[in-house]
Design a protein around this motif. Structure first.
Motif, PDB file in Angstrom:
ATOM      1  N   GLU A   1       0.940  -1.300   0.014  1.00 36.97           N
ATOM      2  CA  GLU A   1       0.047  -0.030  -0.068  1.00 36.97           C
ATOM      3  C   GLU A   1       1.109   1.354   0.209  1.00 36.97           C
ATOM      4  OE1 GLU A   1      -2.956   2.027   3.065  1.00 36.97           O
ATOM      5  OE2 GLU A   1      -3.556  -0.110   2.499  1.00 36.97           O
TER       6      GLU A   1
ATOM      7  N   SER B   1     -12.518   5.250  -9.423  1.00 38.14           N
ATOM      8  CA  SER B   1     -12.922   4.343 -10.310  1.00 38.14           C
ATOM      9  C   SER B   1     -11.835   4.068 -11.266  1.00 38.14           C
ATOM     10  CB  SER B   1     -14.243   4.674 -11.109  1.00 38.14           C
ATOM     11  OG  SER B   1     -13.754   5.924 -12.007  1.00 38.14           O
TER      12      SER B   1
ATOM     13  N   ALA C   1      -7.858   3.765  -7.983  1.00 38.48           N
ATOM     14  CA  ALA C   1      -8.740   2.667  -8.010  1.00 38.48           C
ATOM     15  C   ALA C   1      -8.045   1.506  -7.300  1.00 38.48           C
ATOM     16  CB  ALA C   1      -9.496   2.332  -9.437  1.00 38.48           C
ATOM     17  N   GLU C   2      -6.522   1.187  -7.892  1.00 43.76           N
ATOM     18  CA  GLU C   2      -5.819   0.137  -7.392  1.00 43.76           C
ATOM     19  C   GLU C   2      -5.855   0.296  -5.723  1.00 43.76           C
ATOM     20  OE1 GLU C   2      -1.873  -1.947  -8.441  1.00 43.76           O
ATOM     21  OE2 GLU C   2      -2.341  -0.229  -9.785  1.00 43.76           O
TER      22      GLU C   2
ATOM     23  N   ALA D   1      -7.451   1.999  -3.626  1.00 43.23           N
ATOM     24  CA  ALA D   1      -8.794   1.826  -2.916  1.00 43.23           C
ATOM     25  C   ALA D   1      -9.097   0.278  -2.833  1.00 43.23           C
ATOM     26  CB  ALA D   1      -9.746   2.437  -3.531  1.00 43.23           C
ATOM     27  N   ALA D   2      -8.890  -0.391  -3.861  1.00 44.62           N
ATOM     28  CA  ALA D   2      -9.038  -1.948  -3.760  1.00 44.62           C
ATOM     29  C   ALA D   2      -8.164  -2.577  -2.801  1.00 44.62           C
ATOM     30  CB  ALA D   2      -8.829  -2.412  -5.246  1.00 44.62           C
ATOM     31  N   ARG D   3      -6.739  -2.073  -2.866  1.00 41.29           N
ATOM     32  CA  ARG D   3      -5.734  -2.547  -1.904  1.00 41.29           C
ATOM     33  C   ARG D   3      -6.004  -2.507  -0.578  1.00 41.29           C
ATOM     34  NH1 ARG D   3      -0.781  -4.001  -3.448  1.00 41.29           N
ATOM     35  NH2 ARG D   3      -1.915  -4.961  -5.152  1.00 41.29           N
TER      36      ARG D   3
ATOM     37  N   LYS E   1      -9.083  -1.854   0.658  1.00 42.69           N
ATOM     38  CA  LYS E   1     -10.392  -2.831   1.053  1.00 42.69           C
ATOM     39  C   LYS E   1      -9.917  -4.148   1.317  1.00 42.69           C
ATOM     40  CE  LYS E   1     -14.935  -3.722  -0.486  1.00 42.69           C
ATOM     41  NZ  LYS E   1     -16.125  -3.404  -1.729  1.00 42.69           N
ATOM     42  N   GLN E   2      -9.041  -4.781   0.260  1.00 40.51           N
ATOM     43  CA  GLN E   2      -8.375  -6.299   0.544  1.00 40.51           C
ATOM     44  C   GLN E   2      -7.866  -6.278   2.083  1.00 40.51           C
ATOM     45  OE1 GLN E   2      -5.121  -7.261  -1.852  1.00 40.51           O
ATOM     46  NE2 GLN E   2      -5.987  -9.261  -2.126  1.00 40.51           N
TER      47      GLN E   2
ATOM     48  N   HIS F   1     -10.080  -6.314   4.965  1.00 39.23           N
ATOM     49  CA  HIS F   1     -10.818  -7.571   4.980  1.00 39.23           C
ATOM     50  C   HIS F   1     -10.053  -8.562   5.655  1.00 39.23           C
ATOM     51  CE1 HIS F   1     -12.944 -10.973   3.941  1.00 39.23           C
ATOM     52  NE2 HIS F   1     -11.801 -11.559   3.204  1.00 39.23           N
TER      53      HIS F   1
END
Length: 392
Positions: free
Chosen positions: A171, A363, A368-369, A371-373, A375-376, A379
């Motif tokens: 990140e 988006s 976007a990458e 934000a996805a990282r 979130k992952q 989780h």
């Protein structure tokens, strides 16, 4: 995850012991210092870091604070006021007296593991802090001292730390790349907003109607539909956290309006940030935010106004870096504002919107990458740090 599952099955299949955070080591008090003094004492590469609330920090000289107030071991810092959070720091530091920190010396504890677990508790603690104090969310020492921490076997803790450290490093790499892109965007933005001597300039009052937002705090309603436009809302790119009912809007905004942050802490990042309104009667402009409405859209494109005013140097110059800044109506409306041809305005807006999307649009691309990282990461962090308590 299979390695963690194997370790848990081997070492703690029936659950793990939970212990109060305060029982796992030493709680450190802070130092008596104000945010203004922190800024005055700050030096480049100072060996002692001083933490205050939120993201406020200052690096100071060794003799700037009392030796007995300096913590020289890796520790977990509790951000206990306003926005609740935690920081893990390994170099010498201290913090303001209303904060506290923990140095965990229990041999059965990996301190970084506890830090990662505490990150999963932030939302719960933020709610607790809000319930305790309406004006400024505030935790008590007792709230964290008694917080129950899972203590799986050390091997399990270390494997979880290894995995989460790896996520954090990935990140950080994306954040550094995105920050470089944003610096590039700022460079081009400055170039695009530099106008030659042929450009006409006007007082902002000549081209916009100015309205101060009104207080909506007492009208906030969990069942409200209309976002309250505050400094926080604008600095988070339109992320709402408080709402009012349609009938309670005191300062409505229409499509094409620009909302401008008027007040912020010294050297804050919200001052003079702008938000572009995209619909009629869809927002409630709060106090300490101004609503600016273009008088003639055939003379000044509303989106051009929004772009030029965002963090405008002519407004930021009123931040003296010491006191809270409150931009006055005269300071805003007296700003000199460039008005090139409408075609040139729209050309500038088009270019800036392309750059802005590359740097900030969640988006597409790097944002976007990232934000996805994140979130992952969240989780897996929450999953890794959820344990069944061992029953006596």
């Amino acid at each position: 995850m299979s390695r963690i599952d194997e370790l848990i099955a081997e070492h703690c299949p029936d659950g793990v012991e939970f212990c109060a955070l305060g029982s796992l080591g030493k709680r450190n008090s802070g130092t008596s210092i104000t945010a203004g003094t922190m800024r005055k004492l700050a030096v480049d590469n100072g060996p002692i870091r001083v933490f205050a609330g939120g993201q406020t920090i200052a690096d100071v000289a060794e003799n700037a604070v009392r030796p007995t107030d300096i913590v020289r071991e890796p520790s977990i810092i509790v951000k206990s006021r306003g926005h609740i959070g935690f920081a893990y720091y390994e170099r010498p530091f201290t913090h303001k007296s209303e904060l506290w920190s923990y140095t965990l010396n229990d041999p059965a504890i990996d301190q970084k593991f506890v830090y990662y677990f505490l990150l999963t508790q932030v939302r719960k603690l933020q709610d607790l802090a809000r319930a305790t104090s309406v004006k400024l969310p505030q935790l008590s020492v007792r709230d964290t001292d008694l917080l129950r921490i899972p203590v799986p076997p050390l091997e399990v803790q270390r494997e979880i730390v290894r995995i989460l450290d790896h996520f954090t490093e990935l990140e950080a790499e994306l954040e550094a790349e995105l920050e470089a892109r944003r610096r590039q965007y700022d460079h081009y933005r400055r170039q695009l907003l530099t106008f030659d001597i042929r450009t006409e300039w006007f007082a902002l009052s000549d081209v916009v109607d100015y309205t101060n937002g009104k207080a909506h705090e007492k009208l906030a309603d969990p069942d409200g539909q209309i976002p309250m436009v505050t400094a926080r809302f604008i600095s988070r790119n339109g992320e709402p956290n408080r709402f009012v009912r349609v009938e309670d809007i005191q300062t409505p905004a229409n499509a094409g309006d620009t909302a401008l942050v008027l007040s912020d802490l010294p050297n804050g990042r919200a001052l003079a940030r702008t938000f572009y309104v995209d619909c009629d009667n869809g927002y409630a402009i709060n106090q300490r935010v101004a609503r600016l409405r273009v008088k003639d859209a055939d003379f000044v494109d509303p989106r051009f106004l929004y772009r030029v005013l965002d963090r405008n140097p002519g407004l930021l110059k009123h931040d003296n870096g010491v006191d809270q800044t409150h931009l006055s109506k005269s300071q805003v409306t007296g700003l000199r504002f460039p008005v090139p041809s409408l075609a040139d305005q729209r050309g500038v807006v088009g270019m800036l919107e392309k750059f802005d999307a590359l740097a900030n649009d969640l988006s597409v691309g790097l944002p976007a990458e990232l934000a996805a990282r994140r979130k992952q990461y969240e989780h897996y962090r929450d999953r890794l740090l959820t344990f069944k308590e061992l029953q006596a």
